[in-house]
Design a protein around this motif. Structure first.
Motif, PDB file in Angstrom:
ATOM      1  N   ILE A   1      -0.141 -14.996  16.991  1.00 46.63           N
ATOM      2  CA  ILE A   1      -0.853 -13.960  16.233  1.00 46.63           C
ATOM      3  C   ILE A   1      -0.762 -12.609  16.955  1.00 46.63           C
ATOM      4  O   ILE A   1      -0.434 -11.579  16.343  1.00 46.63           O
ATOM      5  N   ILE A   2      -1.050 -12.611  18.240  1.00 43.57           N
ATOM      6  CA  ILE A   2      -1.037 -11.351  18.999  1.00 43.57           C
ATOM      7  C   ILE A   2       0.375 -10.775  19.055  1.00 43.57           C
ATOM      8  O   ILE A   2       0.563  -9.553  18.917  1.00 43.57           O
ATOM      9  N   MET A   3       1.361 -11.628  19.252  1.00 42.58           N
ATOM     10  CA  MET A   3       2.749 -11.145  19.289  1.00 42.58           C
ATOM     11  C   MET A   3       3.156 -10.577  17.925  1.00 42.58           C
ATOM     12  O   MET A   3       3.905  -9.592  17.851  1.00 42.58           O
ATOM     13  N   ARG A   4       2.691 -11.164  16.857  1.00 44.00           N
ATOM     14  CA  ARG A   4       3.019 -10.651  15.518  1.00 44.00           C
ATOM     15  C   ARG A   4       2.395  -9.274  15.293  1.00 44.00           C
ATOM     16  O   ARG A   4       3.034  -8.367  14.756  1.00 44.00           O
ATOM     17  N   ILE A   5       1.145  -9.131  15.684  1.00 47.97           N
ATOM     18  CA  ILE A   5       0.483  -7.832  15.531  1.00 47.97           C
ATOM     19  C   ILE A   5       1.217  -6.767  16.352  1.00 47.97           C
ATOM     20  O   ILE A   5       1.446  -5.648  15.893  1.00 47.97           O
ATOM     21  N   GLY A   6       1.591  -7.135  17.587  1.00 52.83           N
ATOM     22  CA  GLY A   6       2.337  -6.196  18.421  1.00 52.83           C
ATOM     23  C   GLY A   6       3.665  -5.806  17.794  1.00 52.83           C
ATOM     24  O   GLY A   6       4.075  -4.635  17.876  1.00 52.83           O
ATOM     25  N   TYR A   7       4.337  -6.760  17.172  1.00 50.96           N
ATOM     26  CA  TYR A   7       5.619  -6.479  16.520  1.00 50.96           C
ATOM     27  C   TYR A   7       5.445  -5.507  15.354  1.00 50.96           C
ATOM     28  O   TYR A   7       6.247  -4.578  15.172  1.00 50.96           O
ATOM     29  N   LEU A   8       4.401  -5.712  14.553  1.00 55.95           N
ATOM     30  CA  LEU A   8       4.148  -4.808  13.433  1.00 55.95           C
ATOM     31  C   LEU A   8       3.949  -3.374  13.915  1.00 55.95           C
ATOM     32  O   LEU A   8       4.432  -2.424  13.292  1.00 55.95           O
ATOM     33  N   ILE A   9       3.276  -3.226  15.030  1.00 53.18           N
ATOM     34  CA  ILE A   9       2.959  -1.876  15.527  1.00 53.18           C
ATOM     35  C   ILE A   9       4.146  -1.268  16.264  1.00 53.18           C
ATOM     36  O   ILE A   9       4.588  -0.153  15.948  1.00 53.18           O
ATOM     37  N   GLU A  10       4.692  -1.991  17.261  1.00 52.34           N
ATOM     38  CA  GLU A  10       5.719  -1.416  18.128  1.00 52.34           C
ATOM     39  C   GLU A  10       7.075  -1.284  17.447  1.00 52.34           C
ATOM     40  O   GLU A  10       7.810  -0.313  17.699  1.00 52.34           O
ATOM     41  N   GLU A  11       7.418  -2.234  16.604  1.00 58.12           N
ATOM     42  CA  GLU A  11       8.760  -2.223  16.022  1.00 58.12           C
ATOM     43  C   GLU A  11       8.794  -1.744  14.581  1.00 58.12           C
ATOM     44  O   GLU A  11       9.782  -1.136  14.158  1.00 58.12           O
ATOM     45  N   LEU A  12       7.758  -2.007  13.821  1.00 60.14           N
ATOM     46  CA  LEU A  12       7.774  -1.619  12.405  1.00 60.14           C
ATOM     47  C   LEU A  12       6.961  -0.364  12.142  1.00 60.14           C
ATOM     48  O   LEU A  12       6.900   0.102  11.001  1.00 60.14           O
ATOM     49  N   GLY A  13       6.302   0.165  13.156  1.00 57.92           N
ATOM     50  CA  GLY A  13       5.609   1.439  13.026  1.00 57.92           C
ATOM     51  C   GLY A  13       4.298   1.404  12.269  1.00 57.92           C
ATOM     52  O   GLY A  13       3.806   2.442  11.807  1.00 57.92           O
TER      53      GLY A  13
ATOM     54  N   PHE B   1      -5.192  -8.948  23.098  1.00 58.01           N
ATOM     55  CA  PHE B   1      -4.371  -7.840  22.606  1.00 58.01           C
ATOM     56  C   PHE B   1      -4.400  -6.671  23.591  1.00 58.01           C
ATOM     57  O   PHE B   1      -3.356  -6.076  23.905  1.00 58.01           O
ATOM     58  N   ALA B   2      -5.586  -6.349  24.092  1.00 59.97           N
ATOM     59  CA  ALA B   2      -5.705  -5.230  25.032  1.00 59.97           C
ATOM     60  C   ALA B   2      -4.959  -5.517  26.333  1.00 59.97           C
ATOM     61  O   ALA B   2      -4.392  -4.604  26.948  1.00 59.97           O
ATOM     62  N   LYS B   3      -4.926  -6.772  26.751  1.00 60.16           N
ATOM     63  CA  LYS B   3      -4.239  -7.149  27.979  1.00 60.16           C
ATOM     64  C   LYS B   3      -2.731  -7.055  27.822  1.00 60.16           C
ATOM     65  O   LYS B   3      -2.027  -6.582  28.724  1.00 60.16           O
ATOM     66  N   TRP B   4      -2.213  -7.492  26.665  1.00 63.64           N
ATOM     67  CA  TRP B   4      -0.763  -7.509  26.452  1.00 63.64           C
ATOM     68  C   TRP B   4      -0.219  -6.170  25.964  1.00 63.64           C
ATOM     69  O   TRP B   4       0.934  -5.855  26.186  1.00 63.64           O
ATOM     70  N   PHE B   5      -1.053  -5.411  25.278  1.00 65.46           N
ATOM     71  CA  PHE B   5      -0.605  -4.126  24.731  1.00 65.46           C
ATOM     72  C   PHE B   5      -1.594  -3.019  25.115  1.00 65.46           C
ATOM     73  O   PHE B   5      -2.226  -2.399  24.255  1.00 65.46           O
ATOM     74  N   PRO B   6      -1.748  -2.775  26.421  1.00 64.65           N
ATOM     75  CA  PRO B   6      -2.755  -1.801  26.875  1.00 64.65           C
ATOM     76  C   PRO B   6      -2.480  -0.371  26.412  1.00 64.65           C
ATOM     77  O   PRO B   6      -3.397   0.448  26.350  1.00 64.65           O
ATOM     78  N   GLN B   7      -1.219  -0.080  26.078  1.00 58.73           N
ATOM     79  CA  GLN B   7      -0.864   1.281  25.676  1.00 58.73           C
ATOM     80  C   GLN B   7      -1.150   1.549  24.205  1.00 58.73           C
ATOM     81  O   GLN B   7      -1.086   2.713  23.766  1.00 58.73           O
ATOM     82  N   LEU B   8      -1.482   0.502  23.437  1.00 55.20           N
ATOM     83  CA  LEU B   8      -1.691   0.662  22.005  1.00 55.20           C
ATOM     84  C   LEU B   8      -3.170   0.868  21.672  1.00 55.20           C
ATOM     85  O   LEU B   8      -4.054   0.369  22.372  1.00 55.20           O
ATOM     86  N   ALA B   9      -3.412   1.588  20.590  1.00 55.20           N
ATOM     87  CA  ALA B   9      -4.776   1.742  20.090  1.00 55.20           C
ATOM     88  C   ALA B   9      -5.277   0.381  19.616  1.00 55.20           C
ATOM     89  O   ALA B   9      -4.484  -0.475  19.196  1.00 55.20           O
ATOM     90  N   PRO B  10      -6.568   0.153  19.664  1.00 56.82           N
ATOM     91  CA  PRO B  10      -7.097  -1.170  19.282  1.00 56.82           C
ATOM     92  C   PRO B  10      -6.920  -1.474  17.806  1.00 56.82           C
ATOM     93  O   PRO B  10      -6.941  -0.588  16.963  1.00 56.82           O
ATOM     94  N   VAL B  11      -6.724  -2.747  17.534  1.00 57.88           N
ATOM     95  CA  VAL B  11      -6.670  -3.265  16.168  1.00 57.88           C
ATOM     96  C   VAL B  11      -8.083  -3.667  15.760  1.00 57.88           C
ATOM     97  O   VAL B  11      -8.927  -3.970  16.611  1.00 57.88           O
ATOM     98  N   ASP B  12      -8.361  -3.673  14.471  1.00 57.77           N
ATOM     99  CA  ASP B  12      -9.700  -3.999  13.972  1.00 57.77           C
ATOM    100  C   ASP B  12      -9.888  -5.516  13.903  1.00 57.77           C
ATOM    101  O   ASP B  12      -9.588  -6.149  12.899  1.00 57.77           O
ATOM    102  N   PHE B  13     -10.370  -6.108  15.002  1.00 62.33           N
ATOM    103  CA  PHE B  13     -10.711  -7.533  15.040  1.00 62.33           C
ATOM    104  C   PHE B  13     -12.200  -7.671  14.736  1.00 62.33           C
ATOM    105  O   PHE B  13     -13.032  -6.989  15.338  1.00 62.33           O
ATOM    106  N   SER B  14     -12.568  -8.563  13.830  1.00 61.82           N
ATOM    107  CA  SER B  14     -13.984  -8.774  13.547  1.00 61.82           C
ATOM    108  C   SER B  14     -14.172 -10.097  12.819  1.00 61.82           C
ATOM    109  O   SER B  14     -13.210 -10.731  12.382  1.00 61.82           O
ATOM    110  N   THR B  15     -15.427 -10.508  12.683  1.00 61.37           N
ATOM    111  CA  THR B  15     -15.742 -11.668  11.856  1.00 61.37           C
ATOM    112  C   THR B  15     -15.804 -11.239  10.393  1.00 61.37           C
ATOM    113  O   THR B  15     -15.931 -10.056  10.080  1.00 61.37           O
TER     114      THR B  15
END
Length: 781
Positions: A49-61, A84-98
């Motif tokens: 899941i985290i790798m997919r989110i990172g791919y959407l942001i870093e590679e697909l813009g 997510f913050a540990k693996w992608f510290p340079q990225l703005a946070p994603v909206d994780f919530s319940t």
């Protein structure tokens, strides 16, 4: 030439050391449209899941704020956010919530625009924005406007009795189920509940929330139902949230209810970029309204959806994965998955059948004390009541433990207060207030009117003497009260365990409980279980004062056990709360019929299916798959003098892991009849981890339809290795072979019906030749 996805994955492998398998790579690279990702236990779901989110942001813009990740619990949301913050510290946070946080945000937005005042009446809302708002208001009697206080008042008003903690739990569960299923008022009566007049209570509760104050009162379930209703009616609100997110991901979707699914569907209706991550085999919350059938119908809603199966288990040993995979196949309402692992074999599953319940906690204490790291040991059970005896034994042994879902209700239960009041009467029989609290629960049949008369007599004498001298009694009461007085006098100085037996029998407490269960619908087995646990706690104590002090002490121990998370301590958890956790060693206890599966789970629905039984199977599967290296299943032959039966689930797993055990049991029974010993009780059996058997399927028919057993047997046949040895003549001593579970080895001996294979310097196993051939477990190397 490497594509964008491959370059991304290669870079992350170098940066983070993360390696993905082919299915995980497909999930990461799925950019557009709906995706159903079915993730088996230990399959690296969060990593994917985290790798997919990172791919959407870093590679697909994709902008991080355009991604919404919805989880089932606050802990899951927090864990994903931290990963997510540990693996992608340079990225703005994603909206994780319940889902509750998302729903509350939408509801609050609408209510603010409409000028509607509201108040949350249940716990602390899962959203940072709620912090700083006014605290709960006050009702007419000065009590806080809280869900439980409101429901207790309504129960007293409607039913005419005080609601116990058990009734309150049942009632709140009933209300949550009705709302999460989106049931209409005319359907409320159709939902089974042990709470008397449950539907009428819900109607009164809903009316109070809307008319009882000048504010709209909302509980957690209202956030969901009202959000769904507003998104349906308020187009501006719906468009606001549809435009906010381009991608939506839901985790643990097997635990999502109908109303929750409805909310997510509305938000994803435009772009349809919805990734649903789930495991239908781990859906264990139908009693809370979870809708696992939604996953099976996902293609009906999203015909263009891609379905991926993450089946490789990175967590558990080969023995555990093999047994769990075959066990879950006994369910029909599931996607066909083949969980597998490339992990090495570690050790067989251990099966313990003890003669008596009292030996169970002592056994677990002995075993756990040998662990190098206590934090890698977990004890799992179906019901919270099992934890109290375990806690008592672990505390006496000085072994620290962490209680995953500590439940203080045990120590505040009215049964305990009753027992203590009976004991107080042995110290003094001059207190009317004590007799008043127990007079309906003992032999003597003292009426409320007689107690009222007794309270008017204040001469400091025995309440029993005063009853006989100053209160009009029936003839039969005179004898009963005389016997009760003598019994209390005899109990003076009696050890507490013996005193509890006297209270249960001679003083008539258990008979009184029988009548209460008939009148109020209480579960007698649960109440008797509390009495049994009290006897366990009282064991070895000398005085009733010691017993009362021990109860207070254990309550403090329980409270401190909640704070040991992350420390080197054994984890106690229910099967339900263990989901998402993993340990090197797992002990599953109280594996008897009536507990798992419970009696009511062996019932068929109108369509012939067995939904409750299938959920119980999933619950057992969740427990099994928490273990990495060592899994121990424990049952016993009797409890408190009554015979118990081994859980059919434990038997089914034993049939899978050790197909030849039935033959050994039969031989043991024969030896017993011939004057030898019986293998069934007090022995340890270690499963071989082999494939399933038709005998296992037949044994399981008490807990699933015969077609399930046939399907399981057929599935086992389909999995046979085409290269497997089928004839005994092909085997000879000194030959190198590979076992399906234990890996490569060398045949040391062929002796009659047994074959001995050495898999390592200190790992020789004696197996059934016939079973190895029939199940295709061996191939030549």
């Amino acid at each position: 030439m490497m594509g964008k996805l491959d370059l991304y994955l290669e870079r992350k492998r170098e940066e983070l050391g993360v390696r993905l398998n082919e299915v995980q790579k497909q999930a990461v690279g799925h950019a557009r449209g709906p995706l159903l990702l079915l993730a088996s236990p230990g399959s690296g779901k969060t990593t994917t899941i985290i790798m997919r989110i990172g791919y959407l942001i870093e590679e697909l813009g994709v902008e991080p704020e355009r991604i919404k990740a919805v989880t089932f619990s606050r802990a899951s949301a927090r864990d994903m956010k931290e990963r997510f913050a540990k693996w992608f510290p340079q990225l703005a946070p994603v909206d994780f919530s319940t889902i509750h946080s998302l729903a509350f945000e939408a509801v609050r937005s609408h209510l603010w625009r409409s000028g509607q005042a509201y108040e949350i009446i249940e716990g602390a809302v899962d959203t940072a924005e709620q912090e700083g708002e006014a605290g709960p208001g006050k009702g007419e009697q000065g009590l806080p406007l809280h869900k439980k206080i409101i429901l207790r008042g309504l129960y007293k008003e409607v039913v005419g009795e005080n609601a116990t903690d058990d009734i309150m739990e049942e009632l709140t569960t009933y209300i949550s189920f009705v709302k999460n299923k989106l049931l209409q008022p005319h359907e409320w009566e159709s939902v089974k509940s042990d709470v008397p007049q449950a539907a009428q209570l819900l109607a009164a509760y809903e009316q109070f929330k809307r008319n009882g104050t000048d504010k709209l009162l909302l509980d957690f379930d209202d956030m969901l139902t009202l959000c769904n209703e507003l998104l349906e009616k308020d187009e501006a609100l719906l468009r606001k949230y549809q435009r906010r997110y381009d991608y939506i991901l839901t985790d643990e979707s097997q635990d999502t209810s109908l109303v929750q699914h409805a909310i997510i569907e509305k938000l994803a209706r435009g772009h349809r970029n919805l990734c649903v991550v789930a495991d239908d085999d781990q859906s264990i919350y139908s009693w809370r309204g979870a809708e696992p059938s939604y996953l099976l119908q996902f293609k009906d809603v999203y015909p263009e959806a891609v379905t991926l199966f993450m089946e490789q288990n990175y967590r558990s040993s080969k023995e555990i994965v093999t047994a769990a995979n075959l066990f879950i196949k006994r369910n029909l309402g599931r996607y066909p998955k083949e969980m597998f692992t490339e992990n090495a074999a570690h050790e067989p599953i251990v099966f313990k059948r003890l003669t008596d319940y009292r030996k169970q906690a002592k056994l677990v204490v002995r075993e756990a004390s040998k662990a190098d790291r206590l934090s890698e040991v977990a004890v799992l059970y179906r019901n919270n009541s099992s934890s109290i005896t375990l806690m008592n034994e672990f505390d006496r042994a000085g072994i620290p433990f962490y209680m995953k879902d500590a439940d203080n209700r045990f120590f505040s239960h009215w049964i305990i207060e009753d027992v203590l009041n009976f004991m107080r009467m042995t110290y003094t029989d001059k207190r009317v207030d004590i007799l008043e609290s127990i007079h309906m629960k003992m032999a003597g049949y003292i009426s409320k009117h007689q107690i009222a008369v007794l309270k008017s007599i204040d001469n400091g004498e025995s309440v029993f003497d005063n009853l006989r001298q100053f209160v009009q009694l029936q003839d039969y009461q005179v004898k009963l009260l005389k016997e009760a007085q003598e019994t209390f006098q005899e109990m003076g100085g009696m050890p507490p365990r013996q005193a509890i037996r006297v209270i249960r029998t001679r003083l008539g407490y258990e008979k009184a409980l029988d009548k209460m269960c008939e009148r109020l619908g209480f579960r007698k087995d649960y109440l008797i279980g509390i009495l049994n646990t009290l006897e366990d706690i009282a064991e070895g104590l000398e005085t009733m004062a010691d017993f009362a002090a021990r109860l207070k002490y254990l309550e403090k121990v329980l409270n401190s056990a909640k704070l040991r998370k992350g420390q080197d301590a054994v984890t106690f958890s229910t099967f339900h709360s263990s989901k998402g956790l993993e340990f090197d060693q797992v002990y599953m206890v109280d594996l008897i019929e009536g507990v798992i599966p419970a009696k009511e789970e062996d019932k068929r629905a109108a369509d012939g299916s067995m939904p409750l039984m299938e959920e119980a199977v999933r619950l057992f599967y969740v427990g099994m798959t928490r273990a990495r290296k060592r899994l121990t299943l424990i049952t016993y032959g009797q409890r408190d003098g009554e015979k118990t039966e081994e859980s059919t689930f434990m038997t089914a797993v034993r049939d899978i892991a050790e197909p030849e055990w039935r033959g050994a049991q039969a031989a043991g029974a024969g030896a017993s009849e011939a004057g030898g010993f019986k293998l069934q009780f007090g022995t340890e059996r270690r499963g071989s981890g082999g494939g399933g058997s038709e005998s296992g399927a037949r044994r399981f028919r008490s807990s699933s339809a015969s077609s399930v057993a046939s399907a399981a047997a057929g599935s086992a046949k389909r999995e046979l290795n085409p290269h497997a040895v089928r004839k005994r003549e092909a085997l000879e001593e000194g030959q190198a072979v590979r076992h399906k579970v234990f890996g490569p080895g060398v045949i040391e001996a062929l002796d009659g019906e047994r074959i001995t294979i050495r898999f390592g310097p200190e790992n020789a196993k004696s197996l059934s030749v016939a079973m190895c051939l029939d199940m295709g477990l061996l191939e030549l190397m």
